[in-house]
Write a protein that holds these residues in place. Structure first.
Motif, PDB file in Angstrom:
ATOM      1  N   LEU A 113      -6.074  -0.536  13.958  1.00  0.00           N
ATOM      2  CA  LEU A 113      -6.411  -0.888  12.581  1.00  0.00           C
ATOM      3  C   LEU A 113      -6.169   0.256  11.596  1.00  0.00           C
ATOM      4  O   LEU A 113      -6.234   0.056  10.379  1.00  0.00           O
ATOM      5  N   GLU A 114      -5.864   1.432  12.113  1.00  0.00           N
ATOM      6  CA  GLU A 114      -5.730   2.606  11.249  1.00  0.00           C
ATOM      7  C   GLU A 114      -4.623   2.484  10.204  1.00  0.00           C
ATOM      8  O   GLU A 114      -4.798   2.942   9.061  1.00  0.00           O
ATOM      9  N   PRO A 115      -3.448   1.900  10.513  1.00  0.00           N
ATOM     10  CA  PRO A 115      -2.424   1.802   9.462  1.00  0.00           C
ATOM     11  C   PRO A 115      -2.913   1.088   8.214  1.00  0.00           C
ATOM     12  O   PRO A 115      -2.558   1.462   7.089  1.00  0.00           O
ATOM     13  N   LEU A 116      -3.732   0.060   8.386  1.00  0.00           N
ATOM     14  CA  LEU A 116      -4.249  -0.675   7.226  1.00  0.00           C
ATOM     15  C   LEU A 116      -5.237   0.176   6.435  1.00  0.00           C
ATOM     16  O   LEU A 116      -5.145   0.279   5.205  1.00  0.00           O
ATOM     17  N   THR A 117      -6.198   0.779   7.119  1.00  0.00           N
ATOM     18  CA  THR A 117      -7.215   1.549   6.397  1.00  0.00           C
ATOM     19  C   THR A 117      -6.603   2.759   5.706  1.00  0.00           C
ATOM     20  O   THR A 117      -6.968   3.086   4.571  1.00  0.00           O
ATOM     21  N   ARG A 118      -5.639   3.404   6.337  1.00  0.00           N
ATOM     22  CA  ARG A 118      -4.995   4.555   5.705  1.00  0.00           C
ATOM     23  C   ARG A 118      -4.096   4.127   4.546  1.00  0.00           C
ATOM     24  O   ARG A 118      -3.974   4.850   3.548  1.00  0.00           O
ATOM     25  N   SER A 119      -3.455   2.974   4.661  1.00  0.00           N
ATOM     26  CA  SER A 119      -2.634   2.478   3.546  1.00  0.00           C
ATOM     27  C   SER A 119      -3.501   2.212   2.321  1.00  0.00           C
ATOM     28  O   SER A 119      -3.149   2.577   1.189  1.00  0.00           O
ATOM     29  N   ARG A 120      -4.632   1.573   2.528  1.00  0.00           N
ATOM     30  CA  ARG A 120      -5.532   1.295   1.410  1.00  0.00           C
ATOM     31  C   ARG A 120      -6.046   2.584   0.781  1.00  0.00           C
ATOM     32  O   ARG A 120      -6.101   2.711  -0.449  1.00  0.00           O
ATOM     33  N   ALA A 121      -6.401   3.545   1.617  1.00  0.00           N
ATOM     34  CA  ALA A 121      -6.914   4.809   1.095  1.00  0.00           C
ATOM     35  C   ALA A 121      -5.836   5.562   0.328  1.00  0.00           C
ATOM     36  O   ALA A 121      -6.092   6.135  -0.745  1.00  0.00           O
ATOM     37  N   ALA A 122      -4.601   5.572   0.852  1.00  0.00           N
ATOM     38  CA  ALA A 122      -3.512   6.282   0.170  1.00  0.00           C
ATOM     39  C   ALA A 122      -3.172   5.626  -1.158  1.00  0.00           C
ATOM     40  O   ALA A 122      -2.874   6.303  -2.150  1.00  0.00           O
ATOM     41  N   TRP A 123      -3.209   4.309  -1.193  1.00  0.00           N
ATOM     42  CA  TRP A 123      -2.936   3.580  -2.442  1.00  0.00           C
ATOM     43  C   TRP A 123      -3.980   3.918  -3.499  1.00  0.00           C
ATOM     44  O   TRP A 123      -3.657   4.189  -4.657  1.00  0.00           O
ATOM     45  N   GLN A 124      -5.242   3.919  -3.084  1.00  0.00           N
ATOM     46  CA  GLN A 124      -6.321   4.248  -4.016  1.00  0.00           C
ATOM     47  C   GLN A 124      -6.220   5.703  -4.472  1.00  0.00           C
ATOM     48  O   GLN A 124      -6.402   6.003  -5.657  1.00  0.00           O
ATOM     49  N   GLN A 125      -5.935   6.611  -3.538  1.00  0.00           N
ATOM     50  CA  GLN A 125      -5.841   8.021  -3.885  1.00  0.00           C
ATOM     51  C   GLN A 125      -4.706   8.281  -4.869  1.00  0.00           C
ATOM     52  O   GLN A 125      -4.800   9.180  -5.713  1.00  0.00           O
ATOM     53  N   ALA A 126      -3.649   7.486  -4.792  1.00  0.00           N
ATOM     54  CA  ALA A 126      -2.537   7.634  -5.722  1.00  0.00           C
ATOM     55  C   ALA A 126      -2.848   7.055  -7.098  1.00  0.00           C
ATOM     56  O   ALA A 126      -2.030   7.187  -8.026  1.00  0.00           O
ATOM     57  N   GLY A 127      -4.005   6.410  -7.242  1.00  0.00           N
ATOM     58  CA  GLY A 127      -4.387   5.856  -8.531  1.00  0.00           C
ATOM     59  C   GLY A 127      -3.641   4.602  -8.903  1.00  0.00           C
ATOM     60  O   GLY A 127      -3.501   4.296 -10.096  1.00  0.00           O
ATOM     61  N   LEU A 128      -3.201   3.836  -7.924  1.00  0.00           N
ATOM     62  CA  LEU A 128      -2.398   2.649  -8.178  1.00  0.00           C
ATOM     63  C   LEU A 128      -3.279   1.405  -8.233  1.00  0.00           C
ATOM     64  O   LEU A 128      -4.364   1.356  -7.637  1.00  0.00           O
ATOM     65  N   ASP A 129      -2.820   0.404  -8.954  1.00  0.00           N
ATOM     66  CA  ASP A 129      -3.566  -0.833  -9.160  1.00  0.00           C
ATOM     67  C   ASP A 129      -3.764  -1.549  -7.822  1.00  0.00           C
ATOM     68  O   ASP A 129      -2.793  -1.859  -7.125  1.00  0.00           O
ATOM     69  N   ARG A 130      -5.015  -1.819  -7.483  1.00  0.00           N
ATOM     70  CA  ARG A 130      -5.309  -2.464  -6.198  1.00  0.00           C
ATOM     71  C   ARG A 130      -4.595  -3.795  -6.045  1.00  0.00           C
ATOM     72  O   ARG A 130      -4.205  -4.181  -4.923  1.00  0.00           O
ATOM     73  N   GLU A 131      -4.404  -4.527  -7.144  1.00  0.00           N
ATOM     74  CA  GLU A 131      -3.754  -5.835  -7.057  1.00  0.00           C
ATOM     75  C   GLU A 131      -2.298  -5.731  -6.618  1.00  0.00           C
ATOM     76  O   GLU A 131      -1.709  -6.723  -6.172  1.00  0.00           O
ATOM     77  N   ASN A 132      -1.715  -4.544  -6.740  1.00  0.00           N
ATOM     78  CA  ASN A 132      -0.308  -4.375  -6.376  1.00  0.00           C
ATOM     79  C   ASN A 132      -0.105  -3.925  -4.938  1.00  0.00           C
ATOM     80  O   ASN A 132       1.030  -3.700  -4.520  1.00  0.00           O
ATOM     81  N   LEU A 133      -1.198  -3.792  -4.184  1.00  0.00           N
ATOM     82  CA  LEU A 133      -1.091  -3.568  -2.750  1.00  0.00           C
ATOM     83  C   LEU A 133      -1.297  -4.909  -2.059  1.00  0.00           C
ATOM     84  O   LEU A 133      -2.418  -5.418  -1.985  1.00  0.00           O
ATOM     85  N   TRP A 134      -0.219  -5.472  -1.572  1.00  0.00           N
ATOM     86  CA  TRP A 134      -0.270  -6.778  -0.929  1.00  0.00           C
ATOM     87  C   TRP A 134      -0.492  -6.585   0.570  1.00  0.00           C
ATOM     88  O   TRP A 134       0.426  -6.782   1.377  1.00  0.00           O
ATOM     89  N   ASP A 135      -1.690  -6.197   0.947  1.00  0.00           N
ATOM     90  CA  ASP A 135      -2.032  -5.942   2.349  1.00  0.00           C
ATOM     91  C   ASP A 135      -2.422  -7.258   3.012  1.00  0.00           C
ATOM     92  O   ASP A 135      -3.596  -7.550   3.216  1.00  0.00           O
TER      93      ASP A 135
END
Length: 351
Positions: free
Chosen positions: A319-341
């Motif tokens: 499950l780590e790829p998903l949790t790290r992707s979400r964390a990296a997206w948030q850390q980059a300051g990107l709009d959550r709606e634009n991460l289509w996980d």
């Protein structure tokens, strides 16, 4: 054969800020080449070793990998198997001006663009050579697919090029493949096979299919290392909607070049799994943080993670790829709606 790939060293600049921001001091990109004829017969070199962006592992690295044995997660890394997201649902209804994607699992997507249904690296098999059986079922039953108008293949590794799945397709299905891979399809009696080099494109029913570089390699047997090319695909419809399918790739300078040549990418389908141990896999597989960075380099507006949660190919927890992707997206300051996980089997439609 005329070489069409760009040569020479390239800066690994990362686009700052939000997706869509170009890299600073970026040199102008050459214009797109005219589309190649569909099904064109072409002659390719015997090997594409000159396209490698990093040396393949030698005997010393292979011996270390065998000695350490870090091929699969331990019991703690497999504990989250029951929590892997799997939410199959009917494919959305779409029009000719709609861009929609459905994740079937791993690098297999059902892409609806320009009125076409396109499969990427279709693998519907339960098992592939050299790996355990898939840990999540296929997200889209084969019988529920609409007519498949085209298939794109990124490279010939078994988790991306699956003969049992492709045998299910009518042999007249248009297939877009890397240079040197056409003979594999011709031997299986596919009749509409278009091979492309990097930076080349072809058109089908108003949708353009462009083959672009990746940091990877190819091999299917003991004797065919790098005998065919590897890469990603940029699909563009008549309305200008644009999707990037990365295939399999490490992080590097190609992403900013792709973004300059194909501006306005609406969605990047990015691999985020099969990255541990890093010393062994960093040259050929992005980790989640690198996938987010690559999406920014591309100038893509959205990212959909893939290449995780389907086959156990490496040592990171499932499950780590998903949790790290979400964390990296948030850390980059990107709009959550634009991460289509997406869960396996789920769809998103670009409004």
């Amino acid at each position: 054969m005329t070489q069409t790939h760009e040569s020479g060293p390239a800066p690994t600049t990362t686009a700052p800020g939000a997706p869509g921001t170009p890299a600073p001091f970026a040199p102008p990109s050459p214009p797109l080449a005219g589309p190649r004829p569909l099904g064109e017969h072409r002659v390719w070199p015997r090997t594409f070793h000159d396209r490698l962006t990093a040396p393949l592992p030698g005997l010393r690295a292979t011996a270390r990998f065998a000695r350490e044995g870090a091929v699969r997660p331990g019991p703690d890394g497999l504990a989250d198997l029951p929590r892997l997201p799997y939410e199959p649902a009917p494919l959305p209804r779409v029009g000719t001006r709609t861009l929609a994607v459905t994740w079937a699992g791993h690098a297999s997507w059902v892409v609806r663009i320009g009125g076409l249904t396109v499969l990427t690296d279709p693998v519907w098999s339960r098992r592939i050579l050299g790996t355990p059986a898939r840990i999540t079922p296929v997200g889209v039953p084969w019988d529920s697919l609409p007519r498949v108008d085209a298939v794109v293949i990124s490279h010939n590794h078994y988790d991306h090029l699956d003969a049992p799945t492709l045998r299910r397709l009518p042999r007249h299905t248009p297939v877009f493949v890397p240079a040197g891979l056409g003979r594999w399809f011709h031997r299986r009696r596919f009749t509409r096979v278009t091979e492309l080099d990097w930076w080349e494109g072809a058109e089908l029913s108003g949708v353009r299919f462009d083959f672009v570089p990746a940091h990877h390699w190819s091999k299917r047997t003991l004797t065919d290392t790098c005998h065919s090319l590897w890469g990603g695909w940029v699909l563009t419809d008549a309305e200008g909607q644009r999707l990037y399918f990365a295939g399999d790739t490490g992080y590097g300078h190609w992403f900013s070049r792709i973004g300059r040549r194909y501006p306005g990418i609406d969605l990047a389908l990015m691999p985020v799994g099969a990255y541990d141990p890093r010393w062994w896999l960093s040259d050929v597989h992005c980790d989640p943080e690198e996938a987010v960075r690559a999406t920014r380099d591309l100038g893509a507006r959205r990212m959909a993670p893939m290449h995780w949660g389907t086959f156990v190919l490496s040592a990171e927890p499932v499950l780590e790829p998903l949790t790290r992707s979400r964390a990296a997206w948030q850390q980059a300051g990107l709009d959550r709606e634009n991460l289509w996980d997406l869960p396996v089997g789920a769809s998103r439609v670009l409004d």
